[in-house]
Design a protein around this motif. Structure first.
Motif, mmCIF file in Angstrom:
data_model
loop_
_atom_site.group_PDB
_atom_site.id
_atom_site.type_symbol
_atom_site.label_atom_id
_atom_site.label_comp_id
_atom_site.label_asym_id
_atom_site.label_seq_id
_atom_site.Cartn_x
_atom_site.Cartn_y
_atom_site.Cartn_z
ATOM 1 N N ILE A 10 1.856 -1.818 -0.809
ATOM 2 C CA ILE A 10 0.947 -1.159 0.113
ATOM 3 C C ILE A 10 -0.325 -2.123 0.520
ATOM 4 C CG2 ILE A 10 -0.639 0.999 -0.042
ATOM 5 C CD1 ILE A 10 1.525 0.495 -3.075
ATOM 6 N N THR A 11 -0.364 -2.367 2.093
ATOM 7 C CA THR A 11 -1.657 -3.270 2.430
ATOM 8 C C THR A 11 -2.725 -2.437 2.278
ATOM 9 O OG1 THR A 11 0.295 -4.089 3.882
ATOM 10 C CG2 THR A 11 -2.153 -4.606 4.347
ATOM 11 N N THR A 12 -3.607 -3.485 1.737
ATOM 12 C CA THR A 12 -4.907 -3.043 1.415
ATOM 13 C C THR A 12 -5.986 -3.008 2.678
ATOM 14 O OG1 THR A 12 -5.636 -5.131 0.515
ATOM 15 C CG2 THR A 12 -4.850 -3.357 -0.991
ATOM 16 N N THR A 13 -5.687 -2.217 3.786
ATOM 17 C CA THR A 13 -6.642 -2.356 5.047
ATOM 18 C C THR A 13 -7.156 -1.057 5.301
ATOM 19 O OG1 THR A 13 -4.447 -2.186 6.487
ATOM 20 C CG2 THR A 13 -5.209 -4.479 6.056
ATOM 21 N N LEU A 43 -0.294 -3.899 -4.566
ATOM 22 C CA LEU A 43 -1.202 -3.766 -3.395
ATOM 23 C C LEU A 43 -1.053 -5.124 -2.848
ATOM 24 C CD1 LEU A 43 -4.484 -2.153 -5.467
ATOM 25 C CD2 LEU A 43 -2.583 -1.112 -4.280
ATOM 26 N N ALA A 44 -0.801 -5.021 -1.561
ATOM 27 C CA ALA A 44 -0.422 -6.304 -0.799
ATOM 28 C C ALA A 44 -2.004 -7.016 -0.116
ATOM 29 C CB ALA A 44 0.394 -6.005 0.213
ATOM 30 N N ASP A 45 -2.805 -7.421 -0.818
ATOM 31 C CA ASP A 45 -3.960 -7.919 -0.381
ATOM 32 C C ASP A 45 -3.841 -9.044 0.291
ATOM 33 O OD1 ASP A 45 -3.443 -8.999 -2.805
ATOM 34 O OD2 ASP A 45 -5.488 -8.991 -3.558
ATOM 35 N N TYR A 46 -2.799 -10.051 -0.175
ATOM 36 C CA TYR A 46 -2.274 -11.251 0.699
ATOM 37 C C TYR A 46 -2.131 -10.836 2.340
ATOM 38 C CZ TYR A 46 -2.874 -14.820 -2.862
ATOM 39 O OH TYR A 46 -3.015 -15.540 -3.907
ATOM 40 N N HIS A 47 -1.315 -9.856 2.265
ATOM 41 C CA HIS A 47 -0.723 -9.498 3.754
ATOM 42 C C HIS A 47 -1.997 -8.911 4.559
ATOM 43 C CE1 HIS A 47 3.455 -10.100 3.330
ATOM 44 N NE2 HIS A 47 3.554 -9.333 1.894
ATOM 45 N N THR A 62 -8.561 -1.613 -1.494
ATOM 46 C CA THR A 62 -7.901 -1.989 -2.793
ATOM 47 C C THR A 62 -8.451 -0.924 -3.947
ATOM 48 O OG1 THR A 62 -7.891 -4.420 -2.327
ATOM 49 C CG2 THR A 62 -7.651 -3.837 -4.666
ATOM 50 N N LEU A 63 -9.608 -0.794 -3.860
ATOM 51 C CA LEU A 63 -10.217 0.401 -4.981
ATOM 52 C C LEU A 63 -9.667 1.813 -4.358
ATOM 53 C CD1 LEU A 63 -12.069 1.221 -7.256
ATOM 54 C CD2 LEU A 63 -13.937 1.465 -5.600
ATOM 55 N N GLU A 64 -9.739 2.006 -3.282
ATOM 56 C CA GLU A 64 -9.163 3.531 -2.963
ATOM 57 C C GLU A 64 -7.897 3.729 -3.106
ATOM 58 O OE1 GLU A 64 -10.697 3.730 1.225
ATOM 59 O OE2 GLU A 64 -12.650 3.829 0.577
ATOM 60 N N ILE A 65 -6.934 2.562 -2.824
ATOM 61 C CA ILE A 65 -5.560 2.820 -2.759
ATOM 62 C C ILE A 65 -5.143 2.938 -4.230
ATOM 63 C CG2 ILE A 65 -3.354 1.727 -2.406
ATOM 64 C CD1 ILE A 65 -4.361 0.745 0.303
ATOM 65 N N GLN A 84 -1.180 -7.981 -5.620
ATOM 66 C CA GLN A 84 -0.316 -9.322 -5.083
ATOM 67 C C GLN A 84 -1.294 -10.351 -5.474
ATOM 68 O OE1 GLN A 84 -0.212 -9.411 -1.057
ATOM 69 N NE2 GLN A 84 1.952 -10.464 -0.942
ATOM 70 N N SER A 85 -2.362 -10.639 -5.273
ATOM 71 C CA SER A 85 -3.067 -12.106 -5.335
ATOM 72 C C SER A 85 -3.222 -12.218 -6.920
ATOM 73 C CB SER A 85 -4.481 -11.755 -4.648
ATOM 74 O OG SER A 85 -5.267 -10.699 -5.258
ATOM 75 N N ASP A 86 -2.905 -11.380 -7.836
ATOM 76 C CA ASP A 86 -3.115 -11.611 -9.166
ATOM 77 C C ASP A 86 -1.769 -12.442 -9.851
ATOM 78 O OD1 ASP A 86 -5.382 -10.569 -9.450
ATOM 79 O OD2 ASP A 86 -4.770 -8.635 -10.117
ATOM 80 N N ILE A 87 -0.710 -12.521 -8.769
ATOM 81 C CA ILE A 87 0.664 -13.094 -9.351
ATOM 82 C C ILE A 87 0.536 -14.391 -8.322
ATOM 83 C CG2 ILE A 87 2.839 -12.869 -9.626
ATOM 84 C CD1 ILE A 87 1.079 -10.505 -10.629
ATOM 85 N N PRO A 88 0.128 -15.698 -9.056
ATOM 86 C CA PRO A 88 0.062 -16.818 -8.271
ATOM 87 C C PRO A 88 1.663 -17.173 -8.211
ATOM 88 C CG PRO A 88 -0.524 -17.042 -10.708
ATOM 89 C CD PRO A 88 -0.813 -15.718 -10.355
ATOM 90 N N GLU A 89 2.724 -16.803 -8.882
ATOM 91 C CA GLU A 89 4.073 -17.319 -8.898
ATOM 92 C C GLU A 89 4.537 -16.823 -7.437
ATOM 93 O OE1 GLU A 89 3.085 -16.911 -13.099
ATOM 94 O OE2 GLU A 89 2.844 -15.717 -11.457
#
Length: 336
Positions: A10-13, A43-47, A62-65, A84-89
């Motif tokens: 889910i893109t956070t936009t 939450l696809a915050d990199y995207h 991010t908060l709302e979604i 997404q950004s919490d997974i460095p892998e």
């Protein structure tokens, strides 16, 4: 029992709206209760960084979604729910996959081709004007999202099917060259998934600025519903429910019996004002309890953060050892 892994990003936009709920959130949460499915929601915050240049908006989205999914009943103990950004892998896998992805494959991506076409039609000398590497390499990051967890199925809209095909292509090249064991994902396009129209009669989308946010206050919800475009038929004149946004929205939330009763109202010539007021009452009652939960969650971001970090820990427990095997396969390993 072997479970089918289903992954949804889910893109956070933006702010979740009725169309998001009916088309994606509701069916996804319902599916998460199936014992034969392992659900991954992120939450696809990199995207989001590809087009979203407002840090505050991405953070708020991010908060709302996250609050929306939790308010609507997502059980984070049953699923893997992470940012997404919490997974460095994922970011590392993105680079490894990029090194095996042909540029020609990316040249064929719909979003990139559309950007180039727009520049050419505008008479720009540089066909790549305004094209970032984020936009160009978007399908590789999407492949990393999917392949990191070896998802079997990925629910997407028709415009995203190409990206799943690209992920399969990339996974196949990796498996062939490095003997890795990536699962080849399948796109799932919901043929019966409801698509709601917005205030102006077009598909409900933040791009058209015609959405009805899911958890707006009652007064705002009523105001938006009264703005929904209808025709000029007078009270007493029969109306066609199948071409009416009001009926479409109502049907997405109602059961079969309620829909038939509403259909008869249209045949009997109900007035637009009455139909709009009734839709408000119906939706408001349907959303009242989750709205209360949502508002409480919005006021408690620490709880949401805790849930996301719990999900990240669960996701990384799976991602880290798998990435280690990929690193070893490509030659990134200790000398002794």
């Amino acid at each position: 029992m072997s479970k089918t892994k289903v992954l949804t990003g889910i893109t956070t936009t933006g702010t979740p709206h009725l169309g998001n709920y009916v088309g994606a959130i509701k069916p996804a949460i319902e599916e998460s209760w199936r014992d034969d499915i392992a659900s991954y929601y992120f939450l696809a915050d990199y995207h989001a960084l590809i087009k979203g240049r407002d840090p505050k908006r991405i953070h708020q989205s991010t908060l709302e979604i996250a609050a929306t999914w939790l308010a609507l009943g997502l059980d984070t103990d049953r699923v893997t729910f992470y940012r997404q950004s919490d997974i460095p892998e994922i970011a590392e896998l993105n680079w490894i996959l990029g090194c095996m992805t042909a540029k020609g494959l990316m040249n064929r991506a719909h979003a990139y081709k559309a950007a180039v076409q727009a520049n050419e039609e505008a008479g720009e000398q540089d066909p790549d004007k305004g094209v970032t590497m984020g936009l160009f390499c978007y399908p590789v990051l999407m492949a990393a999202d999917i392949l990191m967890f070896n998802a079997h199925k990925v629910p997407v809209g028709r415009d995203q099917v190409q990206h799943i095909e690209m992920a399969r292509d990339i996974a196949g090249r990796m498996n062939h060259h490095y003997k890795t064991k990536f699962v080849l994902p399948e796109a799932v396009v919901g043929e019966s998934t409801a698509v709601l129209n917005g205030l102006d009669g077009r598909k409900m989308s933040k791009s058209y600025d015609n959405t009805i946010p899911l958890f707006v206050p009652e007064k705002k919800l009523l105001k938006l519903i009264r703005k929904i475009k209808t025709n000029s038929l007078e009270p007493g004149e029969p109306k066609d429910p199948d071409t009416c946004t009001l009926f479409q929205i109502y049907s997405a939330f109602a059961d079969a019996t309620q829909v038939e009763v509403k259909r008869q109202q249209y045949a009997d010539g109900a007035g637009w004002g009455d139909l709009k007021n009734e839709l408000f009452e119906f939706l408001n009652e349907h959303l009242k309890d989750p709205r209360e939960r949502y508002n409480a969650l919005i006021e408690d971001p620490a709880f949401i953060e805790k849930e996301l970090l719990k999900g990240a820990e669960k996701a990384r427990a799976e991602a880290a050892p798998f990435l280690t095997s990929i690193r070893q396969a490509v030659g990134l390993k200790p000398l002794v």
